[in-house]
Design an enzyme around this catalytic site. Sequence first.
Site, PDB file in Angstrom:
ATOM      1  N   CYS A 125       0.821  -1.225   0.000  1.00  0.00           N
ATOM      2  CA  CYS A 125       0.000   0.000   0.000  1.00  0.00           C
ATOM      3  C   CYS A 125       0.847   1.264   0.000  1.00  0.00           C
ATOM      4  CB  CYS A 125      -0.966   0.000   1.172  1.00  0.00           C
ATOM      5  SG  CYS A 125      -2.124  -1.373   1.094  1.00  0.00           S
ATOM      6  N   HIS A 155      -9.155   4.492  -0.885  1.00  0.00           N
ATOM      7  CA  HIS A 155      -7.849   3.837  -0.903  1.00  0.00           C
ATOM      8  C   HIS A 155      -7.626   3.026  -2.177  1.00  0.00           C
ATOM      9  CE1 HIS A 155      -4.191   2.059   0.329  1.00  0.00           C
ATOM     10  NE2 HIS A 155      -4.641   1.087   1.086  1.00  0.00           N
TER      11      HIS A 155
END
Lengths: 400, 489
Positions: A88, A344
């Site tokens: 991420c 996200h």
Amino acid sequence: MATGIKDKVAILGMGCSKFGELWDMGAEELMVEAYLEALGDAGVETSQIQAAWFSTHIDEQSVGKGGTPLSVALRLPNISVTRVENFCASGSEAFRGAVYAVAAGACDIALALGVEKLKDTGYGGLPTGQPGTLLPQWGANGSAPGNFAQLASAYRAKHGVSKEDLKRSIAHVSVKSHANGAKNQKAHLQKPITEDMALNAPIIAEPLGLFDCCGVSDGAACAIVTTPEIARAMGKKEIITVKALQLALSNGLESTHNSWDGSYFHTARIAAKRAYDEAGIKRPREQVSMMEVHDCFSITELVTMEDLFISEEGRAVYDVMDGYYDADGKVPCQIDGGLKCFGHPIGASGLRMLYEMYLQLQGRAGTRQLKNPNIGLTHNLGGSPSMNVCSVAIIGAHGA
Amino acid sequence: MTGHTVGITNFGAYLPRLRLQRKAMAVANAWFNPSIMGLGKGERTMANWDEDSVTMAVEASRDALPAKDPIAARHHIGAVYFASTTMPFADRQNAGILSSALSLPEGIHTADITGSQRAGLSALIFALEKIAAGSTASALVAAADRRSTRAGSAQEFQFGDGGAAFVVARENIAARFLGSHSVSVDFIDHFRGAGEEYDYNWEERWIRDEGYSRIVPRAVKGLLEKTGVAASAIDHFILPCTFAKLDQQIAVKSGIDASKVRDNLSASVGECGTAHALLMLADALENAKPGQKILVAAFGQGCDAALFEVTAAIGKNRPQRGVKGFLARRKEETNYMKWLAFNGLVEMEKGMRAEKDNKTALSVTYRKRDMLFGLVGGKCEKCGTAQFPRTRICVNPNCGAVDEQKPFSFAELTGKILSWSADYLTYSQDPPQHYGMVTFEEGGRFLAEFTDVDIGAIDTGAEMRMVFRVKDFDEKRGFRRYFWKATPV
């Protein structure tokens, strides 16, 4: 002797697509949307971009492997495009590549672009991947919320915090981010929530409920970087420079060695210390104006307040409740809604965080504009608490 | 008779924790077959979704062979025989999985023994005679079954899931082997064709009268004659049998007092297939006194019968939990739907997350076999840090020694929960998926899946023991992979 990145590279322009469940957009459309905004902001043309770094995480879902998807989507003039992937934190990794290339003098203008098209999986939450050939044979089957929820049990055990107090504190983390996200037209989730809604939501992974988890979104974000000298020569007035870029990776200690207690991010503390050193920040609680941290889950944000040395160890639970990180608090956090509400899209997230800090530093954040910020910190995390990649970046007004 | 004095040195058992209430089974099925209400008494053992005959054999063997350091403590085992008619692999030696999970040495003889309900006792007799012949000094015999039955069948009520294990040797004998006798006839009370899922059963009255009642007494008679032991000298008579009181009638017919017949555990366990005679033998040994004689018989295309005499060493090598201990470790299950789901008798909507491809790289499985099957990590010879998995460079930040780690097993260590969660998002056959970081006092830790846990009953600091279970099924290829999970002590 290394001198660090401070003030060697300026952000010339940034762009960010709308984030969300964008059923009518693919990765190509998202990339172009973020890129065109950045290009306009920077005041350059495609022919001036000399090298690019491209971040995506899930190649099975998004655009596949390699750098060609970016090169094709933007019709780049056959320049180098390097695809980077670091969980991420991939977006921060792309930014790092572009910034280092400029700092090294390898090119004058470089591009970093991250994208993730997640909503073609057919189900909610992040898709499950194949972590190689050995780990599936012994690693615990689990989801991102289940892995990050581990922090809650260990944090409670270490600091003697009751289940109810912790639950209430992480609920406030989410309530605050929803309030911020409601002021962001590009955010995936733009509705405020109440503490009761957060407390009573269905459990996803004990003790995290639905509102303790960030959105899974489609989106792209982009930065064009150059040297401060070139930026000035191009007529830029308020020059935003990179103050620190640090990345710390787990080496197996947390997952294998009993010296880690499970309640914090070992890597984040290391990356934060290095970043403050690089940026010349001595008292982060006073000197950092605002932050965008990796609030994939509310508990992650809570412990991160301690890992970044803003809250004292064991005190984040109370600082959060006291509103220290609210929009009107001392160190506003997730002023754009964070991963929680902005969304996200994994490969874009690190760049999205920088985008908000960049807007705020230039006074261009509209209704959510903070008063005179001069140092913005982004914290971008990938993996799980026991095995991860942590990026801490600091940007600010040139000379700040 | 045998060339050497041989016998049982260790014995153990395993019963899954869940006990399916037969009342709940009956209530769920009575709409279809009202007469089934008559079977709705007591409970049967119910394997968790991640248990099969191999994992239960592993647990029974660990019960028989408790060891802090399995690599050192079990090196004397010279052969492994695994009996079952529900082996997970038709062609891949199941005994080999058992052997690896127990960290037994590789230079031993291993074999699967199957094909009949008496395979468990056959394997025990085979091992005893092999030891008697002198080709190896000790052998492990384990039997376990998790039989598939159709929903609402009488067998679903009568059967149980479980396993038993024995170590046989020439020294330190707790129960001396006096001899065996077999009758082999192709009496087809039931059969399961190759590739078929379920048994096909013939008429019960015929099985009772023409099968058990005629065949078992012949085996018992032959055994008593062969060993020169009088029927009246038998202290414990063991005969797995699902017909009520038939075991007593056969005992009496053979000259053995009905009071010597061992409880067949039908009320609390159910009949555990090839393991059942051995499970009853383990149960008898837990309660037996020196000098007592135990006759165990097992029916199936004939009958095997064996005779043991308990020695003064019976108190020496007790099982860790034994039948008694496992009977006490129980959780009532009244959800018949869960039973159906765990046994593939109903197709649940698993969701897209269950579509994950669980293909296993077999070359990796082999390369890492001690890690994956034996839970063997490493211990740094330089700094003493135990770690899992074993790596070339020590994880201790103050050490970092290269190539200093010696194999170190975590399988028999007790760990503690450092962190955990109950995850409703991850696909699990039994949601929520519980997992967490388990740390070991000796050093080392890993993020482990939990099994046999209840919602709300887990917390940090709780003590956990490791168990060998199915990790994932690869339904596309008919493979399953195993690994160790943590369960409350």
